[in-house]
Write a protein that holds these residues in place. Sequence first.
Motif, PDB file in Angstrom:
ATOM      1  N   LYS A 252      -6.834  -0.270  -9.032  1.00  0.00           N
ATOM      2  CA  LYS A 252      -5.957  -1.471  -8.998  1.00  0.00           C
ATOM      3  C   LYS A 252      -6.457  -2.618 -10.116  1.00  0.00           C
TER       4      LYS A 252
ATOM      5  N   VAL B  44       0.804  -1.275  -0.038  1.00  0.00           N
ATOM      6  CA  VAL B  44      -0.093   0.114  -0.031  1.00  0.00           C
ATOM      7  C   VAL B  44       0.736   1.284  -0.030  1.00  0.00           C
TER       8      VAL B  44
ATOM      9  N   ASP C 296      -2.015   6.403  -0.929  1.00  0.00           N
ATOM     10  CA  ASP C 296      -3.374   5.702  -0.938  1.00  0.00           C
ATOM     11  C   ASP C 296      -3.994   5.794   0.264  1.00  0.00           C
TER      12      ASP C 296
ATOM     13  N   ASN D 288      -9.692   2.816  -4.558  1.00  0.00           N
ATOM     14  CA  ASN D 288      -8.350   2.057  -4.616  1.00  0.00           C
ATOM     15  C   ASN D 288      -8.591   0.761  -5.537  1.00  0.00           C
TER      16      ASN D 288
ATOM     17  N   SER E 229     -11.833   2.691  -0.377  1.00  0.00           N
ATOM     18  CA  SER E 229     -11.423   1.680  -0.776  1.00  0.00           C
ATOM     19  C   SER E 229     -11.908   1.431  -2.104  1.00  0.00           C
TER      20      SER E 229
ATOM     21  N   LYS F 110     -12.045   3.048   4.182  1.00  0.00           N
ATOM     22  CA  LYS F 110     -10.619   3.810   3.830  1.00  0.00           C
ATOM     23  C   LYS F 110      -9.482   2.813   3.820  1.00  0.00           C
ATOM     24  N   VAL F 111      -8.708   3.272   2.804  1.00  0.00           N
ATOM     25  CA  VAL F 111      -7.426   2.274   2.538  1.00  0.00           C
ATOM     26  C   VAL F 111      -6.648   2.426   3.745  1.00  0.00           C
TER      27      VAL F 111
ATOM     28  N   THR G 197      -7.917   7.027   1.412  1.00  0.00           N
ATOM     29  CA  THR G 197      -8.663   6.956   0.273  1.00  0.00           C
ATOM     30  C   THR G 197      -9.752   6.049   0.303  1.00  0.00           C
TER      31      THR G 197
END
Length: 181
Positions: free
Chosen positions: A28, A12, A16, A24, A21, A60-61, A19
Amino acid sequence: IRFRSFVLDPTVADSDLGTPSTVNLAAKKGMSVADAERMTQAVAYRASQVGIQMEFTKAKVVRTRDAHRLLQWARAQSLEAAARLKEELMRDYFCEGVNLNGANALADAAARAGLDREAAHAVASDPTVFNDEVESDVAYAQKLNVRGVPFFVFNNRIGLSGAQPVATFAAAMRESMEAAQ
């Protein structure tokens, strides 16, 4: 029940962290955010069937190593303490959209789980504390060839990957107990 550490994404990026998820995931997988949100709807629907309102669009990431170290700390106190903390962390992440990147958020979850907030903050703030235990669990997962979560191991004999029907779990439990006898 013993929860073990498993780092889903050890790569990670700092940019990121925090942010959404689904944003993200979309980046990806090379898809739109709307498609990423649709991918998570099936899981959210299944959770709603057992009374859990998952909000993937709020998630959230997070870099999970600190949370794993904190769970190891809680487990050193008792399996029950670790289970309570795990529930709080999961609720924060999947239901409330709490940004778990940081010692304060992790310590707040520990306090709600009935653990000492100041001690939890100290653990979450020091990347060396309980890191060996996390690494041990990661090595164990590699030995078992675990690639994702959930992954269940029954009596160190039978592994199940992913969501499975109740009958599959019951059969795995019976088989592992019979093999142990």
